[in-house]
Write a protein that holds these residues in place. Sequence first.
Motif, PDB file in Angstrom:
ATOM      1  N   ASP A 183      30.142  40.030  40.776  1.00 30.48           N
ATOM      2  CA  ASP A 183      31.371  39.333  40.386  1.00 30.48           C
ATOM      3  C   ASP A 183      32.571  40.008  41.056  1.00 30.48           C
ATOM      4  OD1 ASP A 183      33.395  37.938  39.157  1.00 30.48           O
ATOM      5  OD2 ASP A 183      33.107  38.838  37.181  1.00 30.48           O
ATOM      6  N   LYS A 184      32.659  41.321  40.888  1.00 33.58           N
ATOM      7  CA  LYS A 184      33.743  42.076  41.530  1.00 33.58           C
ATOM      8  C   LYS A 184      33.618  42.020  43.049  1.00 33.58           C
ATOM      9  CE  LYS A 184      34.726  45.534  37.948  1.00 33.58           C
ATOM     10  NZ  LYS A 184      34.773  47.001  37.675  1.00 33.58           N
ATOM     11  N   THR A 185      32.388  42.146  43.538  1.00 37.68           N
ATOM     12  CA  THR A 185      32.177  42.177  44.980  1.00 37.68           C
ATOM     13  C   THR A 185      32.611  40.874  45.633  1.00 37.68           C
ATOM     14  OG1 THR A 185      30.283  43.633  44.633  1.00 37.68           O
ATOM     15  CG2 THR A 185      30.479  42.614  46.787  1.00 37.68           C
ATOM     16  N   ASN A 186      32.263  39.743  45.019  1.00 38.82           N
ATOM     17  CA  ASN A 186      32.654  38.452  45.587  1.00 38.82           C
ATOM     18  C   ASN A 186      34.166  38.280  45.596  1.00 38.82           C
ATOM     19  OD1 ASN A 186      30.098  37.448  46.217  1.00 38.82           O
ATOM     20  ND2 ASN A 186      29.798  36.567  44.191  1.00 38.82           N
ATOM     21  N   THR A 187      34.825  38.680  44.515  1.00 40.27           N
ATOM     22  CA  THR A 187      36.288  38.579  44.452  1.00 40.27           C
ATOM     23  C   THR A 187      36.923  39.414  45.552  1.00 40.27           C
ATOM     24  OG1 THR A 187      36.247  38.206  42.059  1.00 40.27           O
ATOM     25  CG2 THR A 187      38.311  39.005  43.004  1.00 40.27           C
ATOM     26  N   ALA A 188      36.403  40.643  45.712  1.00 42.89           N
ATOM     27  CA  ALA A 188      36.945  41.535  46.730  1.00 42.89           C
ATOM     28  C   ALA A 188      36.643  41.029  48.138  1.00 42.89           C
ATOM     29  CB  ALA A 188      36.382  42.941  46.537  1.00 42.89           C
ATOM     30  N   LYS A 189      35.475  40.416  48.333  1.00 46.07           N
ATOM     31  CA  LYS A 189      35.146  39.880  49.654  1.00 46.07           C
ATOM     32  C   LYS A 189      36.070  38.719  50.033  1.00 46.07           C
ATOM     33  CE  LYS A 189      30.281  41.123  50.405  1.00 46.07           C
ATOM     34  NZ  LYS A 189      28.920  40.630  50.721  1.00 46.07           N
ATOM     35  N   LEU A 190      36.359  37.847  49.075  1.00 48.92           N
ATOM     36  CA  LEU A 190      37.285  36.755  49.358  1.00 48.92           C
ATOM     37  C   LEU A 190      38.623  37.303  49.856  1.00 48.92           C
ATOM     38  CD1 LEU A 190      36.613  34.324  46.367  1.00 48.92           C
ATOM     39  CD2 LEU A 190      36.169  33.851  48.787  1.00 48.92           C
ATOM     40  N   ARG A 191      39.077  38.381  49.225  1.00 51.97           N
ATOM     41  CA  ARG A 191      40.347  38.995  49.639  1.00 51.97           C
ATOM     42  C   ARG A 191      40.208  39.692  50.996  1.00 51.97           C
ATOM     43  NH1 ARG A 191      41.048  41.564  45.285  1.00 51.97           N
ATOM     44  NH2 ARG A 191      40.195  43.558  45.982  1.00 51.97           N
ATOM     45  N   ALA A 192      39.130  40.464  51.174  1.00 54.04           N
ATOM     46  CA  ALA A 192      38.938  41.200  52.430  1.00 54.04           C
ATOM     47  C   ALA A 192      38.756  40.265  53.617  1.00 54.04           C
ATOM     48  CB  ALA A 192      37.728  42.124  52.294  1.00 54.04           C
ATOM     49  N   TYR A 193      38.149  39.083  53.368  1.00 53.18           N
ATOM     50  CA  TYR A 193      37.941  38.106  54.435  1.00 53.18           C
ATOM     51  C   TYR A 193      39.132  37.155  54.589  1.00 53.18           C
ATOM     52  CZ  TYR A 193      33.022  39.593  54.167  1.00 53.18           C
ATOM     53  OH  TYR A 193      31.858  40.326  54.172  1.00 53.18           O
ATOM     54  N   LYS A 194      40.203  37.438  53.836  1.00 55.01           N
ATOM     55  CA  LYS A 194      41.428  36.631  53.872  1.00 55.01           C
ATOM     56  C   LYS A 194      41.157  35.167  53.532  1.00 55.01           C
ATOM     57  CE  LYS A 194      43.531  39.731  57.294  1.00 55.01           C
ATOM     58  NZ  LYS A 194      44.122  40.566  56.227  1.00 55.01           N
ATOM     59  N   LEU A 195      40.292  34.989  52.537  1.00 53.69           N
ATOM     60  CA  LEU A 195      39.963  33.644  52.067  1.00 53.69           C
ATOM     61  C   LEU A 195      40.462  33.397  50.646  1.00 53.69           C
ATOM     62  CD1 LEU A 195      36.260  33.460  53.344  1.00 53.69           C
ATOM     63  CD2 LEU A 195      38.208  32.193  54.282  1.00 53.69           C
ATOM     64  N   ASP A 196      41.077  34.393  50.032  1.00 57.03           N
ATOM     65  CA  ASP A 196      41.455  34.282  48.623  1.00 57.03           C
ATOM     66  C   ASP A 196      42.555  33.258  48.369  1.00 57.03           C
ATOM     67  OD1 ASP A 196      42.991  36.167  50.093  1.00 57.03           O
ATOM     68  OD2 ASP A 196      43.813  36.987  48.247  1.00 57.03           O
ATOM     69  N   SER A 197      43.305  32.884  49.411  1.00 60.34           N
ATOM     70  CA  SER A 197      44.329  31.841  49.231  1.00 60.34           C
ATOM     71  C   SER A 197      43.736  30.448  49.402  1.00 60.34           C
ATOM     72  CB  SER A 197      45.468  32.042  50.243  1.00 60.34           C
ATOM     73  OG  SER A 197      44.990  31.876  51.575  1.00 60.34           O
ATOM     74  N   MET A 198      42.462  30.380  49.859  1.00 57.47           N
ATOM     75  CA  MET A 198      41.811  29.086  50.113  1.00 57.47           C
ATOM     76  C   MET A 198      40.628  28.813  49.193  1.00 57.47           C
ATOM     77  SD  MET A 198      41.803  29.006  54.295  1.00 57.47           S
ATOM     78  CE  MET A 198      41.634  30.766  54.556  1.00 57.47           C
ATOM     79  N   TYR A 199      39.999  29.890  48.685  1.00 55.53           N
ATOM     80  CA  TYR A 199      38.796  29.753  47.862  1.00 55.53           C
ATOM     81  C   TYR A 199      38.932  30.548  46.575  1.00 55.53           C
ATOM     82  CZ  TYR A 199      36.159  27.708  51.764  1.00 55.53           C
ATOM     83  OH  TYR A 199      35.715  26.887  52.775  1.00 55.53           O
ATOM     84  N   ALA A 200      38.352  29.979  45.506  1.00 55.15           N
ATOM     85  CA  ALA A 200      38.271  30.678  44.226  1.00 55.15           C
ATOM     86  C   ALA A 200      36.801  30.809  43.847  1.00 55.15           C
ATOM     87  CB  ALA A 200      39.022  29.907  43.145  1.00 55.15           C
ATOM     88  N   GLN A 201      36.477  31.915  43.221  1.00 56.60           N
ATOM     89  CA  GLN A 201      35.104  32.105  42.745  1.00 56.60           C
ATOM     90  C   GLN A 201      34.953  31.464  41.367  1.00 56.60           C
ATOM     91  OE1 GLN A 201      31.745  35.541  41.786  1.00 56.60           O
ATOM     92  NE2 GLN A 201      33.887  36.170  41.990  1.00 56.60           N
ATOM     93  N   TYR A 202      33.989  30.574  41.247  1.00 58.11           N
ATOM     94  CA  TYR A 202      33.657  29.987  39.946  1.00 58.11           C
ATOM     95  C   TYR A 202      32.497  30.776  39.354  1.00 58.11           C
ATOM     96  CZ  TYR A 202      32.077  26.753  36.370  1.00 58.11           C
ATOM     97  OH  TYR A 202      31.703  26.206  35.171  1.00 58.11           O
ATOM     98  N   ARG A 203      32.653  31.207  38.103  1.00 58.42           N
ATOM     99  CA  ARG A 203      31.661  32.052  37.448  1.00 58.42           C
ATOM    100  C   ARG A 203      30.822  31.235  36.465  1.00 58.42           C
ATOM    101  NH1 ARG A 203      36.356  34.466  38.448  1.00 58.42           N
ATOM    102  NH2 ARG A 203      36.357  36.577  39.365  1.00 58.42           N
TER     103      ARG A 203
END
Length: 348
Positions: A183-203
Amino acid sequence: MKIPRYAAPVSLSLLAASLLVGFSQTGAQSASSYCASGKPVKFAQVSWESGQFTTEVMRLILEKGYGCKTDVTTGATNITETAVASGDLHVFAEEWEGANEITNKGLKDGKMVLVGKTLQGGTVEGWFVPQYVVSGDAARGIKASAPDLKAVADLSKYKNLFLDDENPNMGRLLGCVSGWVCDKTNTAKLRAYKLDSMYAQYRPGSQAALDASVTSAVKQGKPILFYYWGPTALLGKYDFYQLKEPAVNAKCYELLKADDPAACPSATPSVTLRVNLNSDFAKSAPELKMFFGKLSMSLPMLSKYVGRITDEKIAPDAAAAEFMKANPGVWAKWVPSAVGKKITASLK
């Protein structure tokens, strides 16, 4: 609770031959003489399906090929790992290398030894899409909706393909159950890959819910972006494409696991699956140690039989028997030819 299962008694002639072999090998006790002594090979009952399947394949080969008695002891992983270290048990069939502190200490203290690599290439973990998203599926009349989607870096071009029902301005990554490390890893990967402004993780609420969402999308031929890992039944059941990620960077990955704002891009490291043996047992049964060291399966093959257990509810020992009958070219490489002949005869 123990679940015993015994092979046919070993003949006196076989026992004598085994002892002669043992004495001829500079006093070392061969595996056949170990089993001919009547002592059982004691397995830990692994709590997950891939480990249960591997355990039963090992038991079948030992019983039918080497004339061994075997039994299995159930219990929590930490309890059975401790029992392997103490010698109360002999074999833990699927050890995720480096993941269990009891095993790490047992190895350091010389009470355990890891052999073989039961899964060729190790585990997989990352972000997946159905193969038809990338290459289409002519048999189902599905055209490729993202033919250029090869890596996580390409996801910025496909946000609208994976729209989030609850937030239509964002793409959705179907991710991990809340509280899981991923859960934490996916959130951090979205940010590290600069995708956090385009994608959200659904849990999803559970693994069952995660599996159900992926299965539903596949059956309808719809696009879906999701997190998953293997060996698992789901990866063996359907055809998926794992998106490429930057090379593993150990420092970056530790930051990703902690969801550190400074986390940098990294794939999830693969884990090597090995056989954990009690050291004294390994020394007393060198031929068995050699067999355990050779056992190895591909991810698609292991996932296929895990699926038989989880989805079709067949028993692990029945799945093991199916595997042995269907794949003699695979397991024959793990054992001497004389042992292989005995196993083949038992499967008829």
